[in-house]
Design a protein around this motif. Structure first.
Motif, PDB file in Angstrom:
ATOM      1  N   THR A   4       0.822  -1.203   0.000  1.00  0.00           N
ATOM      2  CA  THR A   4       0.000   0.000   0.000  1.00  0.00           C
ATOM      3  C   THR A   4       0.855   1.251   0.000  1.00  0.00           C
ATOM      4  O   THR A   4       0.437   2.286  -0.475  1.00  0.00           O
ATOM      5  N   SER A   5       2.102   1.163   0.501  1.00  0.00           N
ATOM      6  CA  SER A   5       2.964   2.342   0.486  1.00  0.00           C
ATOM      7  C   SER A   5       3.323   2.718  -0.946  1.00  0.00           C
ATOM      8  O   SER A   5       3.501   3.880  -1.261  1.00  0.00           O
ATOM      9  N   LEU A   6       3.411   1.728  -1.839  1.00  0.00           N
ATOM     10  CA  LEU A   6       3.674   2.015  -3.244  1.00  0.00           C
ATOM     11  C   LEU A   6       2.505   2.803  -3.835  1.00  0.00           C
ATOM     12  O   LEU A   6       2.699   3.781  -4.540  1.00  0.00           O
ATOM     13  N   TYR A   7       1.277   2.377  -3.531  1.00  0.00           N
ATOM     14  CA  TYR A   7       0.107   3.126  -3.981  1.00  0.00           C
ATOM     15  C   TYR A   7       0.144   4.548  -3.450  1.00  0.00           C
ATOM     16  O   TYR A   7      -0.088   5.497  -4.156  1.00  0.00           O
ATOM     17  N   ARG A   8       0.452   4.689  -2.165  1.00  0.00           N
ATOM     18  CA  ARG A   8       0.418   6.002  -1.524  1.00  0.00           C
ATOM     19  C   ARG A   8       1.366   6.965  -2.231  1.00  0.00           C
ATOM     20  O   ARG A   8       1.024   8.092  -2.507  1.00  0.00           O
ATOM     21  N   GLY A   9       2.563   6.506  -2.558  1.00  0.00           N
ATOM     22  CA  GLY A   9       3.526   7.379  -3.213  1.00  0.00           C
ATOM     23  C   GLY A   9       3.109   7.743  -4.624  1.00  0.00           C
ATOM     24  O   GLY A   9       3.293   8.866  -5.067  1.00  0.00           O
ATOM     25  N   ALA A  10       2.525   6.787  -5.329  1.00  0.00           N
ATOM     26  CA  ALA A  10       2.175   7.000  -6.725  1.00  0.00           C
ATOM     27  C   ALA A  10       0.794   7.632  -6.898  1.00  0.00           C
ATOM     28  O   ALA A  10       0.457   8.079  -7.974  1.00  0.00           O
ATOM     29  N   MET A  11      -0.003   7.647  -5.848  1.00  0.00           N
ATOM     30  CA  MET A  11      -1.391   8.046  -5.985  1.00  0.00           C
ATOM     31  C   MET A  11      -1.742   9.300  -5.172  1.00  0.00           C
ATOM     32  O   MET A  11      -2.843   9.435  -4.676  1.00  0.00           O
ATOM     33  N   SER A  12      -0.809  10.211  -5.052  1.00  0.00           N
ATOM     34  CA  SER A  12      -1.085  11.416  -4.268  1.00  0.00           C
ATOM     35  C   SER A  12      -2.051  12.356  -4.991  1.00  0.00           C
ATOM     36  O   SER A  12      -2.523  13.319  -4.396  1.00  0.00           O
ATOM     37  N   ASP A  13      -2.332  12.066  -6.249  1.00  0.00           N
ATOM     38  CA  ASP A  13      -3.200  12.933  -7.048  1.00  0.00           C
ATOM     39  C   ASP A  13      -4.614  12.375  -7.222  1.00  0.00           C
ATOM     40  O   ASP A  13      -5.342  12.789  -8.107  1.00  0.00           O
ATOM     41  N   VAL A  14      -5.026  11.461  -6.393  1.00  0.00           N
ATOM     42  CA  VAL A  14      -6.335  10.819  -6.528  1.00  0.00           C
ATOM     43  C   VAL A  14      -7.432  11.754  -6.011  1.00  0.00           C
ATOM     44  O   VAL A  14      -7.320  12.318  -4.930  1.00  0.00           O
ATOM     45  N   VAL A  15      -8.474  11.897  -6.831  1.00  0.00           N
ATOM     46  CA  VAL A  15      -9.633  12.708  -6.455  1.00  0.00           C
ATOM     47  C   VAL A  15     -10.877  11.841  -6.619  1.00  0.00           C
ATOM     48  O   VAL A  15     -11.020  11.130  -7.616  1.00  0.00           O
ATOM     49  N   ILE A  16     -11.753  11.894  -5.627  1.00  0.00           N
ATOM     50  CA  ILE A  16     -13.047  11.212  -5.736  1.00  0.00           C
ATOM     51  C   ILE A  16     -14.137  12.274  -5.643  1.00  0.00           C
ATOM     52  O   ILE A  16     -14.157  13.077  -4.715  1.00  0.00           O
ATOM     53  N   TYR A  17     -14.995  12.295  -6.658  1.00  0.00           N
ATOM     54  CA  TYR A  17     -16.184  13.158  -6.650  1.00  0.00           C
ATOM     55  C   TYR A  17     -17.255  12.319  -5.971  1.00  0.00           C
ATOM     56  O   TYR A  17     -17.746  11.347  -6.541  1.00  0.00           O
ATOM     57  N   HIS A  18     -17.563  12.702  -4.754  1.00  0.00           N
ATOM     58  CA  HIS A  18     -18.204  11.835  -3.776  1.00  0.00           C
ATOM     59  C   HIS A  18     -19.540  12.394  -3.296  1.00  0.00           C
ATOM     60  O   HIS A  18     -19.695  13.603  -3.121  1.00  0.00           O
ATOM     61  N   ASN A  19     -20.480  11.464  -3.088  1.00  0.00           N
ATOM     62  CA  ASN A  19     -21.741  11.785  -2.425  1.00  0.00           C
ATOM     63  C   ASN A  19     -21.818  10.866  -1.215  1.00  0.00           C
ATOM     64  O   ASN A  19     -22.020   9.660  -1.367  1.00  0.00           O
ATOM     65  N   PRO A  20     -21.634  11.411  -0.007  1.00  0.00           N
ATOM     66  CA  PRO A  20     -21.618  10.557   1.180  1.00  0.00           C
ATOM     67  C   PRO A  20     -22.924   9.811   1.433  1.00  0.00           C
ATOM     68  O   PRO A  20     -22.936   8.834   2.175  1.00  0.00           O
ATOM     69  N   ALA A  21     -24.014  10.215   0.802  1.00  0.00           N
ATOM     70  CA  ALA A  21     -25.294   9.522   0.967  1.00  0.00           C
ATOM     71  C   ALA A  21     -25.401   8.292   0.064  1.00  0.00           C
ATOM     72  O   ALA A  21     -26.335   7.512   0.185  1.00  0.00           O
ATOM     73  N   CYS A  22     -24.446   8.096  -0.830  1.00  0.00           N
ATOM     74  CA  CYS A  22     -24.471   7.001  -1.806  1.00  0.00           C
ATOM     75  C   CYS A  22     -23.597   5.848  -1.330  1.00  0.00           C
ATOM     76  O   CYS A  22     -22.402   6.023  -1.077  1.00  0.00           O
ATOM     77  N   GLY A  23     -24.186   4.664  -1.234  1.00  0.00           N
ATOM     78  CA  GLY A  23     -23.449   3.482  -0.801  1.00  0.00           C
ATOM     79  C   GLY A  23     -22.278   3.144  -1.710  1.00  0.00           C
ATOM     80  O   GLY A  23     -21.192   2.799  -1.225  1.00  0.00           O
ATOM     81  N   THR A  24     -22.463   3.226  -3.015  1.00  0.00           N
ATOM     82  CA  THR A  24     -21.374   2.912  -3.942  1.00  0.00           C
ATOM     83  C   THR A  24     -20.233   3.910  -3.776  1.00  0.00           C
ATOM     84  O   THR A  24     -19.060   3.538  -3.798  1.00  0.00           O
ATOM     85  N   SER A  25     -20.574   5.160  -3.568  1.00  0.00           N
ATOM     86  CA  SER A  25     -19.557   6.183  -3.362  1.00  0.00           C
ATOM     87  C   SER A  25     -18.788   5.921  -2.058  1.00  0.00           C
ATOM     88  O   SER A  25     -17.555   5.987  -2.024  1.00  0.00           O
ATOM     89  N   ARG A  26     -19.505   5.594  -1.010  1.00  0.00           N
ATOM     90  CA  ARG A  26     -18.851   5.270   0.267  1.00  0.00           C
ATOM     91  C   ARG A  26     -17.963   4.033   0.127  1.00  0.00           C
ATOM     92  O   ARG A  26     -16.853   3.993   0.659  1.00  0.00           O
ATOM     93  N   ASN A  27     -18.443   3.018  -0.597  1.00  0.00           N
ATOM     94  CA  ASN A  27     -17.652   1.800  -0.793  1.00  0.00           C
ATOM     95  C   ASN A  27     -16.381   2.081  -1.595  1.00  0.00           C
ATOM     96  O   ASN A  27     -15.325   1.512  -1.314  1.00  0.00           O
ATOM     97  N   THR A  28     -16.476   2.944  -2.591  1.00  0.00           N
ATOM     98  CA  THR A  28     -15.311   3.292  -3.404  1.00  0.00           C
ATOM     99  C   THR A  28     -14.284   4.025  -2.558  1.00  0.00           C
ATOM    100  O   THR A  28     -13.085   3.721  -2.619  1.00  0.00           O
ATOM    101  N   LEU A  29     -14.738   4.964  -1.754  1.00  0.00           N
ATOM    102  CA  LEU A  29     -13.840   5.690  -0.862  1.00  0.00           C
ATOM    103  C   LEU A  29     -13.175   4.731   0.130  1.00  0.00           C
ATOM    104  O   LEU A  29     -11.962   4.791   0.356  1.00  0.00           O
ATOM    105  N   ALA A  30     -13.946   3.801   0.672  1.00  0.00           N
ATOM    106  CA  ALA A  30     -13.395   2.819   1.610  1.00  0.00           C
ATOM    107  C   ALA A  30     -12.353   1.929   0.930  1.00  0.00           C
ATOM    108  O   ALA A  30     -11.310   1.608   1.518  1.00  0.00           O
ATOM    109  N   LEU A  31     -12.612   1.548  -0.317  1.00  0.00           N
ATOM    110  CA  LEU A  31     -11.671   0.705  -1.052  1.00  0.00           C
ATOM    111  C   LEU A  31     -10.360   1.448  -1.292  1.00  0.00           C
ATOM    112  O   LEU A  31      -9.276   0.871  -1.147  1.00  0.00           O
TER     113      LEU A  31
END
Length: 126
Positions: A4-31
């Motif tokens: 996961t540290s490899l992901y962290r270094g390479a993925m500092s530019d990740v953006v999620i357009y998120h709706n906290p009321a949406c289960g799929t959105s919450r699951n994606t953020l959790a993943l």
């Protein structure tokens, strides 16, 4: 197995357009977080969209506004937006006025952008 540290270094530019009321959105953020990535979270229902932002996302996704139109739980049908003849400009204008018309979650990384329904689609961006 990739650490996961490899992901962290390479993925500092990740953006999620998120709706906290949406289960799929919450699951994606959790993943993402499970993979050690803390994305920038944009609650688009609060922040809204700009025309340039939506056009850029669509270009990065190689998608049309029809592809990200949310119909369920919205007034998209009443507005005539589900008509295949509805123009990109009309859909984008409606999405700016009513951000709920954009399906979620959309995730962007250095590898591209995708509507992550189901949540596991985000793995292809990591």
């Amino acid at each position: 197995m990739v650490s996961t540290s490899l992901y962290r270094g390479a993925m500092s530019d990740v953006v999620i357009y998120h709706n906290p009321a949406c289960g799929t959105s919450r699951n994606t953020l959790a993943l993402l977080r499970e993979k050690g990535i803390e994305p920038k979270v944009v609650e688009y229902l609060k922040e809204g969209w700009t025309k340039d932002q939506l056009k850029d996302l669509l270009k990065r996704m190689d998608a049309s506004a029809h592809d990200i139109l949310r119909v369920r739980g919205t007034n998209a049908e009443e507005l005539g937006l589900t008509d295949p003849a509805a123009s990109e400009d009309a859909l984008i204008a409606a999405m700016i006025i009513e951000p709920i018309l954009v399906n979620r979650p959309i995730v962007t990384t250095s590898k591209g952008a995708a509507l992550c329904r189901p949540a596991e689609l985000v793995l292809g961006l990591l």
